[in-house]
Design a protein around this motif. Structure first.
Motif, short mmCIF file in Angstrom:
data_model
loop_
_atom_site.label_atom_id
_atom_site.label_comp_id
_atom_site.label_asym_id
_atom_site.label_seq_id
_atom_site.Cartn_x
_atom_site.Cartn_y
_atom_site.Cartn_z
N ALA A 1 -4.55 -1.87 0.65
CA ALA A 1 -4.32 -1.74 -0.79
C ALA A 1 -4.55 -0.29 -1.25
N ARG A 2 -5.57 0.35 -0.72
CA ARG A 2 -5.85 1.75 -1.09
C ARG A 2 -4.70 2.65 -0.63
N SER A 3 -4.22 2.41 0.57
CA SER A 3 -3.13 3.23 1.10
C SER A 3 -1.87 3.07 0.27
N VAL A 4 -1.57 1.84 -0.11
CA VAL A 4 -0.39 1.58 -0.96
C VAL A 4 -0.55 2.29 -2.30
N THR A 5 -1.72 2.20 -2.89
CA THR A 5 -1.98 2.82 -4.18
C THR A 5 -1.92 4.34 -4.10
N ASP A 6 -2.55 4.90 -3.07
CA ASP A 6 -2.55 6.36 -2.90
C ASP A 6 -1.14 6.92 -2.76
N ALA A 7 -0.26 6.14 -2.13
CA ALA A 7 1.12 6.59 -1.93
C ALA A 7 2.01 6.23 -3.12
N ASP A 8 1.44 5.56 -4.11
CA ASP A 8 2.22 5.08 -5.25
C ASP A 8 3.43 4.28 -4.77
N ALA A 9 3.17 3.40 -3.80
CA ALA A 9 4.24 2.66 -3.13
C ALA A 9 4.29 1.19 -3.56
#
Length: 238
Positions: free
Chosen positions: A112-120
């Motif tokens: 979830a953090r990775s998705v959020t950080d990438a604005d994906a």
């Protein structure tokens, strides 16, 4: 080599609409794009992903045990494992389907953090065979689309006339499960009534692809993107 940038580039070159990936957590908390719990089947090493650091995983050759369709080995090419963060960076516009392979909260929240950080958030869908892991992800990012869990698919199959709303957006399923057909018109209609898209895996033969296309399914997961895109009339990129 599966779950590598080389494979993703090839798939997009043939005309793939979505990149289907599997992810696991490393010992130091990085989300690694790989399918198996251990690296033995795909890489030139041994050990469990969850017990290895990012640097250890990066040192592996991720194409070591793969050949191309003409039988040529990938051992002479530099092929490494990548992180989900790197995936988002290298494929900034691609739609990505993420399969959570670890069954725990830590992995779900790291994804979830990775998705959020990438604005994906608007270009990913997330699924998992592990209901609890997917539940954690849904709580973390409720606006991101997800696939049904096994129990949710079963509930729809056996209680389709009773279900009025669902909290998932996709069925990602085989064509049959323990003898139960999952591509019948009535089942497809039940999903469509709920605005759920039906995607089937893993379809590598053209005849099976043609059958599903004729039924009007929403998508197929395949290792043979070349055959699927040719069937669908997609032109390979230059």
């Amino acid at each position: 080599p599966e779950n590598t940038a080389l494979a993703f580039e090839r798939a997009l070159g043939f005309g793939a609409d979505v990149l289907e990936i599997d992810v696991r957590l490393s010992a130091d908390g990085h989300v690694i794009v790989t399918h198996d719990a251990a690296v033995d089947r795909t890489c030139d090493g041994t050990g469990f992903v969850r017990q290895m650091s990012l640097s250890q995983l990066k040192s592996l050759h991720a194409g070591w045990r793969f050949n191309d369709l003409e039988g040529r080995s990938y051992r002479d090419q530099p092929v490494s494992l990548i992180t989900l963060d790197e995936m988002f960076e290298q494929f900034p516009t691609a739609r990505i389907n993420i399969d959570i392979k670890d069954n725990d909260r830590e992995a779900a929240y790291a994804i979830a953090r990775s998705v959020t950080d990438a604005d994906a958030q608007n270009r990913v869908n997330v699924g998992s065979f592990h209901a609890q892991a997917l539940a954690h992800f849904r709580r973390a990012l409720p606006d991101v689309t997800t696939a049904a869990t096994q129990s949710e698919v079963a509930s729809l199959y056996f209680g389709r006339s009773l279900i009025q709303t669902v909290n998932y957006h996709y069925l990602q399923i085989p064509c049959a499960y323990y003898g139960l057909p999952l591509t019948t018109e009535s089942f497809l209609q039940s999903a469509r009534r709920l605005n759920v898209q039906c995607v089937y895996w893993t379809i590598n033969e053209v005849q099976s692809m043609q059958t599903l296309v004729h039924k009007g399914v929403d998508g197929i997961v395949t290792d043979r993107v070349d055959l699927a895109c040719e069937l669908l009339g997609k032109k390979p990129s230059a």
